[in-house]
Design a protein around this motif. Structure first.
Motif, short mmCIF file in Angstrom:
data_model
loop_
_atom_site.label_atom_id
_atom_site.label_comp_id
_atom_site.label_asym_id
_atom_site.label_seq_id
_atom_site.Cartn_x
_atom_site.Cartn_y
_atom_site.Cartn_z
N UNK A 187 -8.18 -6.66 -1.44
CA UNK A 187 -7.62 -6.22 -2.71
C UNK A 187 -7.49 -4.69 -2.70
N UNK A 188 -6.63 -4.20 -3.57
CA UNK A 188 -6.46 -2.75 -3.71
C UNK A 188 -7.70 -2.11 -4.35
N UNK A 189 -8.38 -2.87 -5.20
CA UNK A 189 -9.56 -2.35 -5.88
C UNK A 189 -10.66 -3.42 -5.81
N UNK A 196 -0.03 -9.11 -0.66
CA UNK A 196 0.37 -7.94 0.11
C UNK A 196 1.66 -8.23 0.86
N UNK A 197 2.61 -7.29 0.72
CA UNK A 197 3.94 -7.51 1.30
C UNK A 197 4.33 -6.44 2.31
N UNK A 198 3.43 -5.51 2.63
CA UNK A 198 3.75 -4.49 3.62
C UNK A 198 2.51 -4.04 4.37
N UNK A 199 2.72 -3.61 5.60
CA UNK A 199 1.62 -3.09 6.43
C UNK A 199 2.13 -1.87 7.19
N UNK A 200 1.23 -0.91 7.39
CA UNK A 200 1.60 0.17 8.29
C UNK A 200 1.44 -0.29 9.73
N UNK A 396 -5.40 -13.88 -13.72
CA UNK A 396 -4.67 -12.60 -13.84
C UNK A 396 -3.49 -12.64 -12.87
N UNK A 397 -2.50 -11.77 -13.14
CA UNK A 397 -1.42 -11.59 -12.18
C UNK A 397 -1.91 -10.69 -11.06
N UNK A 398 -1.53 -11.00 -9.84
CA UNK A 398 -2.01 -10.16 -8.72
C UNK A 398 -1.29 -8.81 -8.67
N UNK A 399 -2.01 -7.80 -8.15
CA UNK A 399 -1.35 -6.55 -7.73
C UNK A 399 -0.46 -6.85 -6.53
N UNK A 400 0.75 -6.30 -6.55
CA UNK A 400 1.63 -6.45 -5.39
C UNK A 400 1.48 -5.18 -4.56
N UNK A 401 0.89 -5.29 -3.37
CA UNK A 401 0.51 -4.09 -2.62
C UNK A 401 1.13 -4.03 -1.23
N UNK A 402 1.18 -2.80 -0.72
CA UNK A 402 1.36 -2.60 0.71
C UNK A 402 0.02 -2.10 1.24
#
Ligand code: ZN
Ligand code: ZN
Ligand code: ZN
Ligand code: ZN
Lengths: 465, 465
Positions: A187-189, A196-200, A396-402
């Motif tokens: 999770x972001x927090x 999660x839709x992106x990765x470095x 809850x709705x999820x955070x959409x993160x990279x």
């Protein structure tokens, strides 16, 4: 008076006995400079998996086998491929663990502390928990399942790319897969579930400087020879600024600046400077602007200096000039950066800086491994299923993160299968993967198992709509 | 369809079993990133000496006892104090030894390879060889002998200064000593015996940078927080130039330039650039002028970067941001430099450079230990005796040298006893003390034993003149 002649003869005739006594004296490990030698070193046990072979650090070593699984072949169901890894990062009590890293310790606050608890044994067991339920209750899964669990993720997933490409072809193990779900991030927090839709991406370097044939004594050779450590430290100091700016010409410049619209994406995320500083455990954020920090993590490249192999690393005060030292550093990549377009810039920079030094030592730059960055389509039904499942389990709705990290296999699956890939994390941002005292919260393990199972059912629901 | 209710209940009711299985999974040390884990770590045995206690690296540790000896009290004889140490530098096969460092290996060329062979167990045993001769043959020594053998030399000789000062007073163990002989250094080359009349001093630093509470993942935190390694590498790069020049303001400036007459002293020594490059094992001399190289080693200060504690140091590619890193470096000192006048310059420089960085991390500079430089009177009868003994055993005049290394106890003896101190080396310049494959040539051990014995007889001769 000179020494008596028979004294000199005595020494000659007793030479072998003297040498034997010196041999006995040398056999005593009377090291005073390292604390670890004095009370006792602890023994370390290892258990090996069933294995192939590869070469690492100049040794031929066994490769852990990849575990592939297959369950169901119903043409009316979606086929979901799930991925996880059962290998872990190194861990020693001496790194600063409060407990033995290889003994899971259950804390009163519900944290499950141990190496691999969150990365990635917890999630892998999440899938097994689900399978166990269906097996014991004689229930069919709502989807056809394909599993891919590997044991080399923390070392570049060696050999897996070839396997995935081969098995993705018609008739292969992964033929017919409709979507992929990877649970191997966070999770972001510490509060809000995330998709999660992106990765470095990543490119990892080993910068070797060598000169003397062996380690030297700094009293005898200090200021008499070119010291490899001096050269290496100079070179490493030219890579990144204290504010995170990458000093290798062309690397930062390759990435476009975020416009107002893009900045808004980051403003909506449930995140604050307090989050990052609590997770890091210190007031060390590079910026006081949450959007800057999130963009630096998700959509900007970063360069970290990890350490030096071959130099003195123990406690105490050893006055050595190390003969061969290797600086380890890596760059996290974002589109359009790839190892292919970044590595030549790094090589050119290092060669130019080394030439400036005018050292008589020898320099060599190796790139150890790497992977491209990746971005996915968040409007795909695979993401919709995960969004609904998250709402169902966590309300809850999820955070959409990279994600700032790299899971190179993500891109391999996306490219080889041509299907949507979803990252569905189980753990929280403060789990400490790759760090000391790695943990998975009990609730994340349990609710996360529910989430993974619910996700499969939501994918199943799509197939029957 | 949502997940079945009994599935969710099942997960809840089986939570403990799931956790147990996770615990078992965590107990498998499936580390893929470190080669050492995979075949097997080897066990290390230690043997402890009879001990006191002190605090090192935050632990209370036993201190090896100092061994004092006394033989003879004839007022018509000189009283000679001999010193040596039985502790050694750390050594691991993994450092690059060709053989087990704690098993003495006799090479066909006569080299006796093993940690401590030359530094300093060989010389200590040289003295014992002499005593054995006299004991077994019921002969009196030509001098009164005092011995001081310690086990903490490689770790700053902790506690020895106080002991020497106390025992040098009237009625003490060392009361009545006329001269001191220390065999704990090396010839200037591999050919010519040497007497040594000078040593550089030392001041050793540990530069700590800390920020996060624990090691961080470079994917998650790269470019989001101030990284301690970035700060440390920047600071370490400001200490010394590639050509050996010390960049800390005031350090090099404290030492006067050599005049023509002083340069001549170094021109007479049996030495060449080939010697240093052969000993170092690479064409890496900082100058092509032998006088420059010798002066840099004997009468100029030097600064060496030894390594980093707390960073990643193993083989492989670990993507960690280390939480606390400690740079180790030291400065070799020459008159009039002392730790007391140099340390404040280092502190001021580091503080100024760290302030320039503008980092939110925490910096702390520790000085671990140090010792003043030392120069002796080469016209004293103690040196004359050693010169005659050298000529007698080796049939050449010795090189008169200053040594680049530090043996702080030398100065302690000189100051506490107020008598002449002689350094009478047994080993050669390429013995590799503090390095891999440390050796003592068989001939140096045997002829060196003769030299030490002959020296005692020459001192005895002076007393009867
Ligand atoms: Zn992982
Ligand atoms: Zn990982
Ligand atoms: Zn020594
Ligand atoms: Zn030593």
């Amino acid at each position: 008076m000179p020494a008596p002649k028979d004294f000199l003869e005595y020494v000659d005739s007793n030479a072998d006995a003297f040498i034997k006594r010196l041999s006995e004296a040398v056999s005593i490990k009377s090291v005073s400079g390292e604390a670890s030698y004095r009370p006792e070193l602890f023994g370390v046990e290892t258990q090996q998996f069933d294995l192939g072979k590869h070469v690492m650090d100049g040794q031929e070593l066994p490769l852990p086998k990849v575990v592939l699984g297959r369950l169901g072949n119903d043409p009316n169901k979606k086929t979901v491929l799930v991925y996880g890894h059962f290998d872990v990062q190194p861990a020693y009590v001496s790194d600063g663990w409060d407990t033995d890293p290889f003994t899971l310790t259950i804390q009163p606050n519900g944290q499950l502390v141990g190496r691999g608890s969150s990365d990635d044994k917890g999630p892998v067991l999440g899938w097994l928990n689900i399978l166990q339920y269906h097996y014991e209750n004689k229930k069919e899964l709502p989807v056809n399942l394909r599993c891919c669990f590997e044991g080399m993720e923390e070392s570049g997933s060696e050999g897996l790319d070839e396997l995935v490409e081969r098995e993705s072809k018609p008739g292969g193990w992964f033929d017919g897969v409709d979507c992929v779900c990877i649970s191997d991030n966070y999770w972001l927090n510490t509060r809000t579930p995330a998709l999660t839709y992106g990765l470095r991406g990543l490119t990892y370097f080993k910068l070797n400087i060598s000169g003397p044939a062996k380690d030297l004594h700094s009293g005898v050779f200090g200021r008499a020879v070119h010291e490899p450590m001096t050269d290496l430290i100079k070179l490493m100091s030219t890579l990144v600024d204290v504010n995170g700016q990458i000093l290798i010409p062309g690397v930062d410049e390759m990435v476009n600046q975020a416009d107002t619209e893009e900045r808004k994406l980051y403003e909506t995320l449930d995140y604050s400077i307090k989050d990052i500083e609590e997770t890091a455990g210190g007031p060390i954020a590079l910026s006081s602007d949450k959007v800057e920090v999130l963009m630096n993590r998700m959509r900007n490249p970063s360069l970290s200096l990890h350490g030096i192999e071959g130099a003195f690393y123990g406690p105490g005060a050893k006055t050595v000039i190390p003969a061969k030292v290797s600086g380890k550093f890596s760059i996290r990549l974002v589109p359009p950066q790839t190892p292919e377009n970044i590595n030549p810039l790094v090589k050119a920079h290092i060669e130019s800086e080394f030439a400036k030094l005018g050292s008589k030592n020898t320099m060599e730059l190796e790139d150890l491994h790497g992977g491209k960055p990746w971005v996915s389509d968040i409007n795909h039904w695979n993401f919709q299923a995960a969004r609904i499942a998250t709402k169902a389990v966590y309300n809850v709705d999820p955070d959409m993160t990279r994600e700032g990290g790299s899971i190179p296999i993500t891109l391999t699956f996306a490219d080889a299968l041509g299907v949507n890939v979803l990252l569905l994390p189980m753990g929280r941002s403060d789990d400490g993967a790759h760090s000391t005292n790695e943990k998975l919260d009990r609730s994340n393990f349990i609710e996360g198992t529910k989430l993974l199972g619910t996700y499969l059912y939501e994918v199943g629901a799509i197939a029957t709509k």
